[in-house]
Design an enzyme around this catalytic site. Sequence first.
Site, short mmCIF file in Angstrom:
data_model
loop_
_atom_site.label_atom_id
_atom_site.label_comp_id
_atom_site.label_asym_id
_atom_site.label_seq_id
_atom_site.Cartn_x
_atom_site.Cartn_y
_atom_site.Cartn_z
N ARG A 193 0.86 -1.23 0.16
CA ARG A 193 0.07 0.10 0.12
C ARG A 193 0.76 1.24 -0.01
NH1 ARG A 193 -2.18 -3.39 -1.25
NH2 ARG A 193 -4.11 -4.58 -0.45
N SER A 226 -10.21 0.25 3.89
CA SER A 226 -9.63 -0.35 4.97
C SER A 226 -9.09 1.00 5.93
CB SER A 226 -8.19 -0.98 4.81
OG SER A 226 -8.68 -2.46 4.36
N GLU A 243 -4.24 3.77 6.82
CA GLU A 243 -3.97 3.75 5.50
C GLU A 243 -4.87 4.60 4.85
OE1 GLU A 243 -4.81 -0.37 3.65
OE2 GLU A 243 -5.90 0.36 1.97
C1 LIG Z 1 -15.58 -0.22 -0.25
C2 LIG Z 1 -13.96 0.08 -0.69
C3 LIG Z 1 -13.24 -1.24 -0.76
C4 LIG Z 1 -12.11 -1.11 -0.80
N1 LIG Z 1 -11.26 -2.26 -1.30
C5 LIG Z 1 -9.90 -1.97 -1.35
C6 LIG Z 1 -9.10 -3.31 -1.70
O1 LIG Z 1 -9.48 -4.29 -1.46
N2 LIG Z 1 -7.75 -2.98 -1.99
C7 LIG Z 1 -7.13 -1.85 -1.98
O2 LIG Z 1 -6.04 -1.81 -2.03
N3 LIG Z 1 -8.02 -0.64 -1.45
C8 LIG Z 1 -9.37 -0.65 -1.51
N4 LIG Z 1 -10.15 0.36 -0.94
C9 LIG Z 1 -9.56 1.70 -0.83
C10 LIG Z 1 -9.05 2.46 -2.41
O3 LIG Z 1 -10.13 2.13 -3.16
C11 LIG Z 1 -7.71 2.23 -3.06
O4 LIG Z 1 -6.67 2.63 -2.16
C12 LIG Z 1 -7.84 3.17 -4.11
O5 LIG Z 1 -6.66 2.85 -4.80
C13 LIG Z 1 -7.85 4.76 -4.01
O6 LIG Z 1 -8.06 5.10 -5.21
P1 LIG Z 1 -8.72 6.56 -5.52
O7 LIG Z 1 -8.69 6.92 -7.11
O8 LIG Z 1 -10.02 6.58 -4.69
O9 LIG Z 1 -7.77 7.58 -4.80
P2 LIG Z 1 -8.02 8.50 -3.63
O10 LIG Z 1 -8.90 7.97 -2.39
O11 LIG Z 1 -8.95 9.71 -4.16
O12 LIG Z 1 -6.61 9.10 -3.14
C14 LIG Z 1 -5.91 7.99 -2.45
C15 LIG Z 1 -4.31 8.69 -2.57
O13 LIG Z 1 -4.01 8.39 -4.20
C16 LIG Z 1 -3.37 9.88 -4.52
N5 LIG Z 1 -3.83 9.90 -5.94
C17 LIG Z 1 -5.04 9.65 -6.47
N6 LIG Z 1 -5.07 9.85 -7.97
C18 LIG Z 1 -3.55 10.25 -8.25
C19 LIG Z 1 -2.99 10.39 -9.51
N7 LIG Z 1 -3.47 10.48 -10.68
N8 LIG Z 1 -1.67 10.77 -9.51
C20 LIG Z 1 -0.93 10.82 -8.04
N9 LIG Z 1 -1.66 10.33 -6.90
C21 LIG Z 1 -2.82 10.13 -7.06
C22 LIG Z 1 -4.43 10.76 -3.76
O14 LIG Z 1 -3.47 11.96 -3.82
C23 LIG Z 1 -4.14 10.03 -2.29
O15 LIG Z 1 -2.73 10.23 -1.80
C24 LIG Z 1 -11.43 0.12 -0.94
C25 LIG Z 1 -12.26 1.59 -0.62
C26 LIG Z 1 -13.49 1.41 -0.37
C27 LIG Z 1 -14.22 2.51 -0.31
#
Ligand SMILES: Cc1cc2nc3c(=O)[nH]c(=O)nc-3n(C[C@H](O)[C@H](O)[C@H](O)COP(=O)(O)OP(=O)(O)OC[C@H]3O[C@@H](n4cnc5c(N)ncnc54)[C@H](O)[C@@H]3O)c2cc1C
Length: 301
Positions: free
Chosen positions: A175, A224, A294
């Site tokens: 992560r 998480s 996380e």
């Molecule tokens: C119901 C649910 C289930 C989930 N299950 C999982 C799972 O099984 N496994 C898992 O790993 N995660 C899981 N997650 C967490 C989440 O979906 C992941 O961490 C996902 O990768 C976050 O992506 P996001 O686009 O929503 O990023 P955001 O939440 O918007 O941002 C997260 C981070 O990424 C950065 N970021 C986003 N886009 C960019 C970009 N283009 N360039 C640079 N940095 C960027 C942001 O600045 C921030 O630091 C879950 C979340 C939920 C709500």
Amino acid sequence: MPDSYTARDFPELRGKLIENKELAPFTWLRVGGPADLLFLPEDEADLAMLLAQKPKELPVFVLGAGSNILVRDGGMSGIVVRLTAAFAKMSIEADNLIRVGAATPDRVLAKFAAKSGIDGFAFFSGIPGTIGGALRMNAGCYGSETADRLIEATVLDEVGRRRIISVDELSYSYRNCNAPKSWIFIEALFQGQAGSLEQIQQQMLKIEEQRQQTQPIREKTGGSTFKNPKGHKSWQLIDEAGGRGLTVGDAKMSSQHCNFMINQGNASAADLEELGESIRKSVAKNSGIELEWEIKRIGRK
Ligand SMILES: Cc1cc2nc3c(=O)[nH]c(=O)nc-3n(C[C@H](O)[C@H](O)[C@H](O)COP(=O)(O)OP(=O)(O)OC[C@H]3O[C@@H](n4cnc5c(N)ncnc54)[C@H](O)[C@@H]3O)c2cc1C
């Protein structure tokens, strides 16, 4: 340049630059205050222009699908960037290589790969973020993670220079990605392998069923809350410390999956953060283990 910036300070940008924009609707937890400025770039050149022109001291934060984010109640200083459709293109290159824009939802990539008979991306079907978020968080589940499939990523650096970075240079771990915080991912090149549509669809169905049974996926949650400490499961440590179902105001540790925090309706970011911190204390007291957030907590209190 002035102390506080407005859209008028960036007349050459072609995308939308919106002042005082509420961020809660852009996040899964649905909490938090406004961004001083929200930028929706028209395309890569527009985003590069912002990065090249903006004063060094003006912070920039990229928001993906907001599925791993807690925006605090005081909102965000500086510019929040949200990538637009121009950054959500996908194409197949030779030998099961897929090039994908950072604004593409993970699930869309999973379906696209399946339909194209390319295996290795089914795990993305259960993650509700974008590829940009997956690249930053090294998102993964059920034994696969983003770095396993990544060949190289394209980024814009702090001054808007386009750079192509190999997976090794990004030093991925659980992560975590060691790329400078200022880099914005705009594209990824992933390697898959030949597979059958039917088999991949079965994998995706299994993942969906597992998620429905074990996670509160229809709630306002951030996924998480804490990383799993080495050799432990956070949910188990929370459970043993009595955290399952614990509440602060409308913030609750899910009874279904107690490492998931839920906004039951009217929780504030402060409620959610207080709940998380009290869980960390109980777990430390009960097991001696320090949980690490996380969920990314960002913005002003
Ligand atoms: C119901 C649910 C289930 C989930 N299950 C999982 C799972 O099984 N496994 C898992 O790993 N995660 C899981 N997650 C967490 C989440 O979906 C992941 O961490 C996902 O990768 C976050 O992506 P996001 O686009 O929503 O990023 P955001 O939440 O918007 O941002 C997260 C981070 O990424 C950065 N970021 C986003 N886009 C960019 C970009 N283009 N360039 C640079 N940095 C960027 C942001 O600045 C921030 O630091 C879950 C979340 C939920 C709500």
